[in-house]
Scaffold this motif. Sequence first.
Motif: not given
Length: 284
Positions: A152, A166, A180, A182, A218-219, A221
């Motif tokens: 990643t 990401r 993606r 983020l 990783l999301d 947040s």
Amino acid sequence: MFVIEERFGVAESLTWEAATGALFWCDIPAGTIYALDTQSGHRRRWSLGEPVASFGLAGAGRLVVALASSIILFRLDTGGRELVATINLPPGLSRLNDGKVGPDGAFYVGSMDRSSEPEGALYRVDGTGRVDILTSGFSTSNGLAWTKDGRTMFHSDSQGKMFVDRWDFSPESGEISNRRRLREHDLANGRADGGAFDIFDTYWSAAPSCSRINRIGLDGSLLGWVDLPILKPTMPCFGGRDMRTVYVTSLDSGLPETGKDGIVSFRSDVPGLVPYVFGNRTCL
């Protein structure tokens, strides 16, 4: 705490060399690379005569260095240079910017374009000098870092829309895919500048507009942050014997008083990742 209390134009590209205990960084507009022996306090300095955008370790006493529009191998003992590649920047682009060695041993470096329709790009440069454009459309390519498994990649644009992306990354081929978004235009928490991952895949992102290091999952947040005494932090890196010391560079605060510029450090509860070496494919 302050490691060095000194004003640089744009101090960037912090890199820890575990074998020697040296901390490397550059001052971009001054065209200078520095190395600090963190035990003795001895500092070395190399002037390259043009902006030094970023660099990475290349083994055998060498660095792979991004200059304004070229990539070179630079020998620390003699100052010798070997051209690796020339980046053909579109007309109007000012220079290259943030760069790091990736898990596949190639050097990844972005460019800058502050126009209304930005054409800044992210390039992959391998040991043979081959240059591939991976993606484009950035004002200031920044924030490169890879997770522990090397699969990643995070990348940001620290101007314009000020986003963090990401990507899936192939350590076998260096290909990126499955982009993606983020975070985007998060003025409350600061624009995303240089970044680094810890061993638990938390992304540590310099926020020069908020004087802190943000910790991002990783999301995407926001997991927390660390407030800093320097006004405009630019790049974190992990170092020290246990890789739990976080070092952070800064750019010129523009303030008349002292104490807001330099390199600072603080301790982390978790260790970070050892930097990759140019030309060396990492076994993951």
